[in-house]
Motif scaffolding. Structure first.
Motif, PDB file in Angstrom:
ATOM      1  N   PRO A   4       0.795  -1.234   0.000  1.00 39.99           N
ATOM      2  CA  PRO A   4       0.000   0.000   0.000  1.00 39.99           C
ATOM      3  C   PRO A   4       0.823   1.277   0.000  1.00 39.99           C
ATOM      4  O   PRO A   4       0.368   2.306  -0.519  1.00 39.99           O
ATOM      5  CB  PRO A   4      -0.832  -0.116   1.283  1.00 39.99           C
ATOM      6  CG  PRO A   4      -0.930  -1.581   1.541  1.00 39.99           C
ATOM      7  CD  PRO A   4       0.395  -2.141   1.093  1.00 39.99           C
ATOM      8  N   CYS A   5       2.032   1.227   0.533  1.00 37.16           N
ATOM      9  CA  CYS A   5       2.890   2.413   0.585  1.00 37.16           C
ATOM     10  C   CYS A   5       3.992   2.373  -0.469  1.00 37.16           C
ATOM     11  O   CYS A   5       4.102   3.288  -1.275  1.00 37.16           O
ATOM     12  CB  CYS A   5       3.504   2.559   1.976  1.00 37.16           C
ATOM     13  SG  CYS A   5       4.727   3.883   2.145  1.00 37.16           S
ATOM     14  N   ARG A   6       4.752   1.304  -0.514  1.00 36.99           N
ATOM     15  CA  ARG A   6       5.999   1.302  -1.287  1.00 36.99           C
ATOM     16  C   ARG A   6       5.854   0.870  -2.736  1.00 36.99           C
ATOM     17  O   ARG A   6       6.683   1.223  -3.570  1.00 36.99           O
ATOM     18  CB  ARG A   6       7.030   0.406  -0.591  1.00 36.99           C
ATOM     19  CG  ARG A   6       7.446   0.879   0.795  1.00 36.99           C
ATOM     20  CD  ARG A   6       8.719   0.176   1.240  1.00 36.99           C
ATOM     21  NE  ARG A   6       8.570  -1.269   1.284  1.00 36.99           N
ATOM     22  CZ  ARG A   6       8.234  -1.956   2.379  1.00 36.99           C
ATOM     23  NH1 ARG A   6       8.004  -1.308   3.514  1.00 36.99           N
ATOM     24  NH2 ARG A   6       8.118  -3.266   2.342  1.00 36.99           N
ATOM     25  N   ASN A   7       4.810   0.078  -3.049  1.00 32.07           N
ATOM     26  CA  ASN A   7       4.714  -0.481  -4.399  1.00 32.07           C
ATOM     27  C   ASN A   7       3.243  -0.565  -4.816  1.00 32.07           C
ATOM     28  O   ASN A   7       2.511  -1.442  -4.357  1.00 32.07           O
ATOM     29  CB  ASN A   7       5.354  -1.873  -4.445  1.00 32.07           C
ATOM     30  CG  ASN A   7       5.409  -2.440  -5.844  1.00 32.07           C
ATOM     31  OD1 ASN A   7       4.804  -1.915  -6.774  1.00 32.07           O
ATOM     32  ND2 ASN A   7       6.150  -3.540  -6.007  1.00 32.07           N
ATOM     33  N   HIS A   8       2.836   0.343  -5.690  1.00 33.45           N
ATOM     34  CA  HIS A   8       1.436   0.407  -6.104  1.00 33.45           C
ATOM     35  C   HIS A   8       1.137  -0.436  -7.348  1.00 33.45           C
ATOM     36  O   HIS A   8       0.049  -0.321  -7.913  1.00 33.45           O
ATOM     37  CB  HIS A   8       1.023   1.860  -6.337  1.00 33.45           C
ATOM     38  CG  HIS A   8       1.037   2.686  -5.094  1.00 33.45           C
ATOM     39  ND1 HIS A   8       0.796   4.046  -5.099  1.00 33.45           N
ATOM     40  CD2 HIS A   8       1.268   2.356  -3.790  1.00 33.45           C
ATOM     41  CE1 HIS A   8       0.882   4.519  -3.872  1.00 33.45           C
ATOM     42  NE2 HIS A   8       1.176   3.507  -3.056  1.00 33.45           N
ATOM     43  N   CYS A  28       5.787   7.520   0.880  1.00 31.25           N
ATOM     44  CA  CYS A  28       5.227   6.441   0.068  1.00 31.25           C
ATOM     45  C   CYS A  28       5.314   6.784  -1.421  1.00 31.25           C
ATOM     46  O   CYS A  28       5.519   7.950  -1.791  1.00 31.25           O
ATOM     47  CB  CYS A  28       3.768   6.203   0.445  1.00 31.25           C
ATOM     48  SG  CYS A  28       3.515   5.621   2.137  1.00 31.25           S
ATOM     49  N   GLN A  29       5.155   5.789  -2.258  1.00 33.97           N
ATOM     50  CA  GLN A  29       5.116   6.013  -3.695  1.00 33.97           C
ATOM     51  C   GLN A  29       4.029   7.037  -4.024  1.00 33.97           C
ATOM     52  O   GLN A  29       2.893   6.933  -3.548  1.00 33.97           O
ATOM     53  CB  GLN A  29       4.822   4.699  -4.425  1.00 33.97           C
ATOM     54  CG  GLN A  29       4.765   4.835  -5.943  1.00 33.97           C
ATOM     55  CD  GLN A  29       4.480   3.509  -6.626  1.00 33.97           C
ATOM     56  OE1 GLN A  29       4.748   2.435  -6.083  1.00 33.97           O
ATOM     57  NE2 GLN A  29       3.940   3.569  -7.825  1.00 33.97           N
ATOM     58  N   PRO A  32     -10.857   7.165  -5.913  1.00 34.07           N
ATOM     59  CA  PRO A  32     -10.777   8.468  -6.567  1.00 34.07           C
ATOM     60  C   PRO A  32      -9.409   9.115  -6.433  1.00 34.07           C
ATOM     61  O   PRO A  32      -8.985   9.886  -7.287  1.00 34.07           O
ATOM     62  CB  PRO A  32     -11.863   9.294  -5.868  1.00 34.07           C
ATOM     63  CG  PRO A  32     -12.144   8.575  -4.596  1.00 34.07           C
ATOM     64  CD  PRO A  32     -11.881   7.129  -4.867  1.00 34.07           C
ATOM     65  N   GLN A  33      -8.709   8.794  -5.351  1.00 35.38           N
ATOM     66  CA  GLN A  33      -7.333   9.270  -5.152  1.00 35.38           C
ATOM     67  C   GLN A  33      -6.735   8.517  -3.984  1.00 35.38           C
ATOM     68  O   GLN A  33      -7.451   8.140  -3.060  1.00 35.38           O
ATOM     69  CB  GLN A  33      -7.317  10.778  -4.869  1.00 35.38           C
ATOM     70  CG  GLN A  33      -5.912  11.357  -4.723  1.00 35.38           C
ATOM     71  CD  GLN A  33      -5.952  12.876  -4.626  1.00 35.38           C
ATOM     72  OE1 GLN A  33      -6.640  13.528  -5.375  1.00 35.38           O
ATOM     73  NE2 GLN A  33      -5.219  13.417  -3.688  1.00 35.38           N
ATOM     74  N   GLY A  34      -5.434   8.291  -4.000  1.00 39.07           N
ATOM     75  CA  GLY A  34      -4.794   7.605  -2.891  1.00 39.07           C
ATOM     76  C   GLY A  34      -4.915   8.401  -1.601  1.00 39.07           C
ATOM     77  O   GLY A  34      -5.110   9.612  -1.598  1.00 39.07           O
ATOM     78  N   VAL A  35      -4.795   7.686  -0.478  1.00 40.39           N
ATOM     79  CA  VAL A  35      -4.868   8.319   0.832  1.00 40.39           C
ATOM     80  C   VAL A  35      -3.622   9.162   1.062  1.00 40.39           C
ATOM     81  O   VAL A  35      -2.502   8.687   0.886  1.00 40.39           O
ATOM     82  CB  VAL A  35      -5.008   7.258   1.936  1.00 40.39           C
ATOM     83  CG1 VAL A  35      -4.999   7.905   3.305  1.00 40.39           C
ATOM     84  CG2 VAL A  35      -6.284   6.450   1.732  1.00 40.39           C
ATOM     85  N   GLU A  36      -3.810  10.401   1.468  1.00 42.33           N
ATOM     86  CA  GLU A  36      -2.681  11.308   1.636  1.00 42.33           C
ATOM     87  C   GLU A  36      -2.441  11.726   3.083  1.00 42.33           C
ATOM     88  O   GLU A  36      -1.534  12.502   3.346  1.00 42.33           O
ATOM     89  CB  GLU A  36      -2.901  12.559   0.771  1.00 42.33           C
ATOM     90  CG  GLU A  36      -2.939  12.239  -0.719  1.00 42.33           C
ATOM     91  CD  GLU A  36      -3.160  13.463  -1.584  1.00 42.33           C
ATOM     92  OE1 GLU A  36      -3.635  14.484  -1.056  1.00 42.33           O
ATOM     93  OE2 GLU A  36      -2.860  13.406  -2.795  1.00 42.33           O
TER      94      GLU A  36
END
Length: 246
Positions: free
Chosen positions: A126-130, A183-184, A195-199
């Motif tokens: 979820p963080c390093r490799n999408h 994160c990536q 709709p958009q990744g968690v920021e």
């Protein structure tokens, strides 16, 4: 608000999963006089017939946020499926799909439903490799894969019923101390069709994976931070859901 940036009956053991074996909705459908008085947009689809009880279908041709009054509404999910729900006062709908209960009264949450076909995927990390990895085709496959995801804090899948559809509930949270900027793409990727990744750290996705007449669907409710008011509004919305086939 975080939401503006983003968009530009469950088991007794887990009340947070949004108990959803429902009876008759308590909220009446809006009438013509109840339509938003400040509406720069008509939020309803002129090509969709009004459903029994006066329930109107939201238009997916409206760009951005459209204000709606308290009432019962519907979103079309596919050619043959709609789902109905109650929205409280001061709510918005984004693009006719993303429900923002109580947004104009300070709410900061988003609820949406999508079909999850056999190609539904999760990020490798979820963080390093999408990059995507496809999970199995069943409700259980997706729920188990979510629970096993690294980085996120996840709950064990719990059996639920939403609007008569059985499924499993998983809550996935971004840790409060997470360095999301590292994160990536500077975001956390939870699941497909986002709709958009968690920021932001502390963001919570409540995820109901449902079998609706033999087709897997994912109902998601995202809240930003541990706000009890937003969690309550989301739970009330989920409890009010019913499905309509046509």
């Amino acid at each position: 608000m975080t939401l503006a940036v983003l968009l530009g009956a469950c088991s007794a053991e887990s009340p947070d999963s949004g108990s959803a074996t429902t009876g008759s909705p308590k909220t009446t459908a809006p009438t013509e006089a109840d339509e938003p008085s400040d509406g720069l947009f008509n939020p309803f689809d002129p090509d969709e017939p009004t459903l029994p009880g006066g329930v109107k279908v939201l238009s997916q041709d409206v760009e951005g946020f459209a204000p709606v009054d308290a009432g019962r509404y519907a979103v079309r999910v596919s050619e043959s499926l709609l789902y109905q729900f109650d929205l409280p006062a001061y709510s918005d709908v984004h693009s006719g799909v993303y429900l923002n209960p109580g947004r104009r009264a300070g709410g900061d949450s988003i609820v949406w439903l999508t079909q999850a076909n056999k190609r539904t995927s999760l990020p490798v990390h979820p963080c390093r490799n999408h990059d995507r990895k496809v999970v199995g085709p069943t409700v259980g496959d997706l729920a188990s894969a979510l629970h096993r995801q690294p980085y996120l804090t996840t709950t064990k899948p719990v059996a639920v019923t939403v609007g008569g559809a059985d499924g499993l509930f998983v809550k996935a949270s971004v840790p409060d101390d997470a360095n999301v900027s590292a994160c990536q793409d500077g975001s956390v990727d939870v699941i497909m069709q986002d709709p958009q990744g968690v920021e932001e750290p502390g963001t919570v996705d409540r995820i109901w994976i449902l079998d609706v007449d033999g087709v897997r669907h994912v109902l998601r409710a995202r809240t930003f931070g541990a706000t009890k008011r937003d969690a309550k509004l989301v739970t009330q919305l989920v409890k009010s859901i019913t499905f309509t086939q046509d």
